[in-house]
Design a protein around this motif. Structure first.
Motif, PDB file in Angstrom:
ATOM      1  N   ARG A  68       0.842  -1.212   0.000  1.00 56.94           N
ATOM      2  CA  ARG A  68       0.000   0.000   0.000  1.00 56.94           C
ATOM      3  C   ARG A  68       0.867   1.248   0.000  1.00 56.94           C
ATOM      4  O   ARG A  68       1.379   1.663   1.035  1.00 56.94           O
ATOM      5  CB  ARG A  68      -0.892  -0.040   1.252  1.00 56.94           C
ATOM      6  N   PHE A  78      -8.299  -1.366 -14.907  1.00 56.23           N
ATOM      7  CA  PHE A  78      -8.332  -0.389 -13.825  1.00 56.23           C
ATOM      8  C   PHE A  78      -9.599  -0.621 -12.994  1.00 56.23           C
ATOM      9  O   PHE A  78     -10.673  -0.797 -13.538  1.00 56.23           O
ATOM     10  CB  PHE A  78      -8.329   1.044 -14.370  1.00 56.23           C
ATOM     11  N   ARG A  86      -9.309  -6.566  -8.807  1.00 61.71           N
ATOM     12  CA  ARG A  86      -9.269  -5.112  -8.901  1.00 61.71           C
ATOM     13  C   ARG A  86      -7.870  -4.627  -9.315  1.00 61.71           C
ATOM     14  O   ARG A  86      -6.862  -5.068  -8.770  1.00 61.71           O
ATOM     15  CB  ARG A  86      -9.650  -4.453  -7.577  1.00 61.71           C
ATOM     16  N   HIS A  87      -7.874  -3.713 -10.262  1.00 62.21           N
ATOM     17  CA  HIS A  87      -6.655  -3.094 -10.808  1.00 62.21           C
ATOM     18  C   HIS A  87      -5.763  -4.067 -11.580  1.00 62.21           C
ATOM     19  O   HIS A  87      -4.598  -3.753 -11.864  1.00 62.21           O
ATOM     20  CB  HIS A  87      -5.846  -2.407  -9.707  1.00 62.21           C
ATOM     21  N   ARG A  91       0.336  -5.543 -10.993  1.00 66.00           N
ATOM     22  CA  ARG A  91       0.933  -5.028  -9.748  1.00 66.00           C
ATOM     23  C   ARG A  91       1.281  -6.145  -8.769  1.00 66.00           C
ATOM     24  O   ARG A  91       1.977  -5.905  -7.785  1.00 66.00           O
ATOM     25  CB  ARG A  91      -0.010  -4.022  -9.079  1.00 66.00           C
ATOM     26  N   HIS A 168      -0.998   4.280 -10.317  1.00 62.15           N
ATOM     27  CA  HIS A 168      -1.791   4.562  -9.097  1.00 62.15           C
ATOM     28  C   HIS A 168      -0.863   5.226  -8.064  1.00 62.15           C
ATOM     29  O   HIS A 168      -0.269   4.558  -7.223  1.00 62.15           O
ATOM     30  CB  HIS A 168      -2.337   3.222  -8.601  1.00 62.15           C
ATOM     31  N   TYR A 170       0.513   7.262  -5.067  1.00 68.72           N
ATOM     32  CA  TYR A 170       0.220   7.703  -3.698  1.00 68.72           C
ATOM     33  C   TYR A 170       1.181   8.842  -3.343  1.00 68.72           C
ATOM     34  O   TYR A 170       2.316   8.595  -2.912  1.00 68.72           O
ATOM     35  CB  TYR A 170       0.430   6.560  -2.702  1.00 68.72           C
ATOM     36  N   ASN A 192     -17.000   7.197  -8.856  1.00 67.67           N
ATOM     37  CA  ASN A 192     -17.017   5.781  -8.463  1.00 67.67           C
ATOM     38  C   ASN A 192     -17.838   5.548  -7.200  1.00 67.67           C
ATOM     39  O   ASN A 192     -18.166   4.409  -6.875  1.00 67.67           O
ATOM     40  CB  ASN A 192     -15.589   5.274  -8.217  1.00 67.67           C
ATOM     41  N   ASP A 213     -13.496   9.512  -4.996  1.00 65.73           N
ATOM     42  CA  ASP A 213     -13.074   8.416  -5.875  1.00 65.73           C
ATOM     43  C   ASP A 213     -13.614   8.728  -7.275  1.00 65.73           C
ATOM     44  O   ASP A 213     -14.738   8.356  -7.610  1.00 65.73           O
ATOM     45  CB  ASP A 213     -13.628   7.083  -5.336  1.00 65.73           C
ATOM     46  N   VAL A 245      -7.328  10.008 -12.275  1.00 60.66           N
ATOM     47  CA  VAL A 245      -8.141   9.464 -11.178  1.00 60.66           C
ATOM     48  C   VAL A 245      -7.688  10.123  -9.883  1.00 60.66           C
ATOM     49  O   VAL A 245      -6.491  10.274  -9.636  1.00 60.66           O
ATOM     50  CB  VAL A 245      -7.952   7.930 -11.068  1.00 60.66           C
ATOM     51  N   TRP A 247      -8.248   9.846  -5.742  1.00 57.79           N
ATOM     52  CA  TRP A 247      -8.812   8.955  -4.706  1.00 57.79           C
ATOM     53  C   TRP A 247      -8.246   9.295  -3.338  1.00 57.79           C
ATOM     54  O   TRP A 247      -7.032   9.446  -3.178  1.00 57.79           O
ATOM     55  CB  TRP A 247      -8.482   7.488  -5.035  1.00 57.79           C
ATOM     56  N   LYS A 253     -13.688   4.594   5.277  1.00 56.33           N
ATOM     57  CA  LYS A 253     -13.135   3.523   4.435  1.00 56.33           C
ATOM     58  C   LYS A 253     -11.742   3.116   4.927  1.00 56.33           C
ATOM     59  O   LYS A 253     -11.384   1.937   4.885  1.00 56.33           O
ATOM     60  CB  LYS A 253     -13.076   3.956   2.974  1.00 56.33           C
ATOM     61  N   ASP A 272      -3.862   9.640 -10.188  1.00 60.00           N
ATOM     62  CA  ASP A 272      -3.371   8.643 -11.142  1.00 60.00           C
ATOM     63  C   ASP A 272      -3.517   9.134 -12.579  1.00 60.00           C
ATOM     64  O   ASP A 272      -4.628   9.477 -12.992  1.00 60.00           O
ATOM     65  CB  ASP A 272      -4.189   7.343 -11.074  1.00 60.00           C
TER      66      ASP A 272
END
Ligand code: BG6
Length: 312
Positions: A68, A78, A86-87, A91, A168, A170, A192, A213, A245, A247, A253, A272
């Motif tokens: 993460r 994606f 997912r994704h 990765r 993606h 961060y 989303n 999102d 994107v 997020w 969450k 992203d």
């Protein structure tokens, strides 16, 4: 592991449970660390040693899942828009060092510290996604310490295939309430959080006070993320990737995510460069290129960077 002519080195300190990582270092003293697991950039530091990418204190630093933080590569899917995990799987896979890197200029290697990686699908991958591809990823640091990722995906199959994609990213921020994005102000976005409903931004710079999102469609190739408290601006340049994107999981969450601290939503924002709204289709033999370049500059200097329309 031989890095040949590249100004990169394997980094024994960076080993992730024996998987290894590659350390890039620019002449200015900036560094980036790249894991072969996922082809993921897991650290990017400026010449003062400040970390510019977020990594969760609860990140799980070993396969099979992406850790993460940093920059996981989302491919060939994606999000949840498809039948894959997912994704997508890229990765979560082990990448290899690419000794051939066909088609890319070698003149780069004088001024940049770089590494070339490659991913090809396993038999297992082809059961869930029955296509053959070669995914070449060049990660480099410019002499000034900017981080560049260039993905080239080639269809080596006899029939067309389609995919979606995202870097993606961060970003590490001081406090999400001190952050704003410039460059997405009047765009349409798919939300989303409400079944990808389409909305239009009303013209203000984007700030944050709850979960976000969104896929901003047909976004400009240069946007800025301003961090007031740090007086730092991330300038994000992209090419070949139509969407952006944004997020942040926010508090509720965050508490449901096992590998993310309850309060860590304050310290990161994912922005992203992506091809998310419409898939990219490659016919047999065709190749696609998607580029991302990140700079982190003192906020007072950022308008100079935003004036530059192009990328790389
Ligand atoms: C974002 C998605 O890009 O990634 C979110 O839009 C998702 O819906 C987030 O929650 C994180 O995904 P993951 O699979 O890394 O937990």
């Amino acid at each position: 592991m031989s890095m040949g002519r590249y100004a990169a080195s394997t980094d024994p300190e960076a080993g992730r449970d024996g998987d290894g990582a590659v350390l890039l270092r620019s002449p200015s003293g900036a560094t980036a660390r790249v894991s072969l697991h996922g082809g993921q950039v897991v650290s990017w530091k400026n010449d003062r040693g400040d970390e510019l990418l977020f990594t969760s204190s609860k990140a799980i630093m070993k396969p099979p899942k992406a850790m993460r933080g940093g920059i996981p590569i989302c491919f060939p899917q994606f999000g949840n828009c498809g039948t894959l995990e997912r994704h997508g799987f890229a990765r979560n896979r082990m990448w290899a060092l690419d000794e051939e890197h066909p088609g890319l200029s070698r003149s780069d290697s004088g001024s940049r510290s770089l590494v070339d990686l490659i991913l090809k699908p396993s038999e297992e991958d082809q059961k869930s996604w029955p296509h053959s591809f070669e995914f070449r990823l060049r990660i480099s640091l410019t002499k000034d310490g900017d981080l560049s990722l260039v993905s080239r995906i080639r269809n080596v199959n006899g029939k067309p295939f389609s995919f979606s994609f995202a870097y993606h990213t961060y970003l590490s921020v001081s406090d999400i309430s001190e952050v704003r994005i410039e460059g997405l102000e009047t765009l349409d976005y798919l939300d989303n959080l409400s079944q990808r409903e389409r909305h239009t931004e009303q013209g203000d710079a984007i700030t944050f006070e709850s979960e976000v999102d969104r896929v901003y469609v047909s976004s400009p190739n240069v946007i800025a993320v301003l961090d007031h408290e740090k007086k730092r601006t991330f300038v994000i340049r992209k090419d070949g990737l139509p969407d952006t994107v944004v997020w942040n999981p926010w508090e509720k969450k965050a508490k449901t995510m096992a590998d993310f601290g309850d309060e860590e939503y304050k310290q990161t924002l994912c922005v992203d460069a992506a091809a998310a709204e419409r898939p990219i289709t490659l016919r047999p033999g065709e190749e696609w290129t998607g580029r991302l370049e990140l700079s982190a500059v003192p906020s007072t200097n950022c308008s100079d960077h935003l004036d530059q329309p192009g990328i790389m």
